[in-house]
Design a protein around this motif. Structure first.
Motif, PDB file in Angstrom:
ATOM      1  N   HIS A 229      -4.953   4.078  -0.069  1.00 26.33           N
ATOM      2  CA  HIS A 229      -4.660   2.644  -0.105  1.00 26.33           C
ATOM      3  C   HIS A 229      -4.868   2.068  -1.498  1.00 26.33           C
ATOM      4  N   GLU A 230      -5.925   2.497  -2.160  1.00 25.81           N
ATOM      5  CA  GLU A 230      -6.252   1.983  -3.488  1.00 25.81           C
ATOM      6  C   GLU A 230      -5.166   2.312  -4.512  1.00 25.81           C
ATOM      7  N   PHE A 231      -4.554   3.481  -4.403  1.00 29.88           N
ATOM      8  CA  PHE A 231      -3.550   3.937  -5.369  1.00 29.88           C
ATOM      9  C   PHE A 231      -2.151   4.024  -4.745  1.00 29.88           C
ATOM     10  N   GLU A 232      -1.912   3.269  -3.658  1.00 32.41           N
ATOM     11  CA  GLU A 232      -0.653   3.425  -2.923  1.00 32.41           C
ATOM     12  C   GLU A 232       0.594   3.160  -3.755  1.00 32.41           C
ATOM     13  N   ALA A 233       0.509   2.320  -4.771  1.00 31.77           N
ATOM     14  CA  ALA A 233       1.691   2.041  -5.598  1.00 31.77           C
ATOM     15  C   ALA A 233       2.138   3.273  -6.378  1.00 31.77           C
ATOM     16  N   ALA A 234       1.212   4.186  -6.654  1.00 33.50           N
ATOM     17  CA  ALA A 234       1.535   5.364  -7.452  1.00 33.50           C
ATOM     18  C   ALA A 234       1.697   6.635  -6.627  1.00 33.50           C
ATOM     19  N   ILE A 235       1.152   6.662  -5.427  1.00 34.55           N
ATOM     20  CA  ILE A 235       1.196   7.888  -4.613  1.00 34.55           C
ATOM     21  C   ILE A 235       2.589   8.058  -4.013  1.00 34.55           C
ATOM     22  N   ARG A 236       3.197   9.210  -4.297  1.00 37.40           N
ATOM     23  CA  ARG A 236       4.527   9.521  -3.768  1.00 37.40           C
ATOM     24  C   ARG A 236       4.438  10.373  -2.507  1.00 37.40           C
ATOM     25  N   SER A 237       3.353  11.126  -2.383  1.00 32.14           N
ATOM     26  CA  SER A 237       3.191  12.002  -1.225  1.00 32.14           C
ATOM     27  C   SER A 237       1.711  12.297  -1.046  1.00 32.14           C
ATOM     28  N   ASN A 238       1.320  12.493   0.213  1.00 28.93           N
ATOM     29  CA  ASN A 238      -0.063  12.837   0.520  1.00 28.93           C
ATOM     30  C   ASN A 238      -0.066  13.639   1.802  1.00 28.93           C
ATOM     31  N   SER A 239      -0.838  14.712   1.828  1.00 25.07           N
ATOM     32  CA  SER A 239      -0.969  15.481   3.060  1.00 25.07           C
ATOM     33  C   SER A 239      -2.402  15.948   3.227  1.00 25.07           C
TER      34      SER A 239
END
Length: 142
Positions: free
Chosen positions: A70-80
């Motif tokens: 949530h804190e870096f959501e603007a930059a995160i393109r993918s997460n698993s």
């Protein structure tokens, strides 16, 4: 510092010819500081792949990983999030696209979640990837 970490450092120092734990810590600190020195990537848009490995059934670490999403959501393109076989541990993988200093901040934040989290990463400038992709496309259509 936990007793386990002290024991691991002492064993590492002995196995690798260091004079003691403080020499290992000094070298590790210098290496970490060197990572964050200004580089050719400074001010550039980069793509980072960050992998964090930690123990299975660690709800506080998993909760902190969710907070980071949530804190870096603007930059995160993918997460698993994946659990290893036989509950041997968990693997959290992030793909982040941002300016280099933001990616370094993200990596440092992941490292700071808990001392038991092992973090590996790669960083590639986006403009280099675009050039290489363009050259490959031209070669295949030329």
């Amino acid at each position: 510092m936990t007793k386990q970490l002290r024991d691991d450092l002492d064993r590492f120092a002995e196995d690798h010819g260091y004079s003691g734990r403080s020499e290992v810590i000094r070298e590790a600190c210098q290496s970490l500081l060197d990572e964050y020195q200004e580089t050719e990537y400074e001010g550039r848009l980069v793509l980072g792949t960050i992998t964090a490995v930690f123990g299975y059934d660690a709800p506080e670490i998993e909760r902190r990983m969710m907070d980071l999403r949530h804190e870096f959501e603007a930059a995160i393109r993918s997460n698993s999030h994946n659990c290893l076989a036989d509950n041997a541990g968990c693997v959290e993988t992030f793909v982040i696209e941002a300016e280099y200093d933001v990616v370094l901040d993200f990596i440092a934040t992941v490292r700071g979640v808990d001392e038991s989290v092992s973090v590996e990463y790669t960083v590639v400038p986006v403009d280099v990837m675009n050039i290489e992709a363009g050259e490959s496309l031209e070669e295949s259509t030329g």
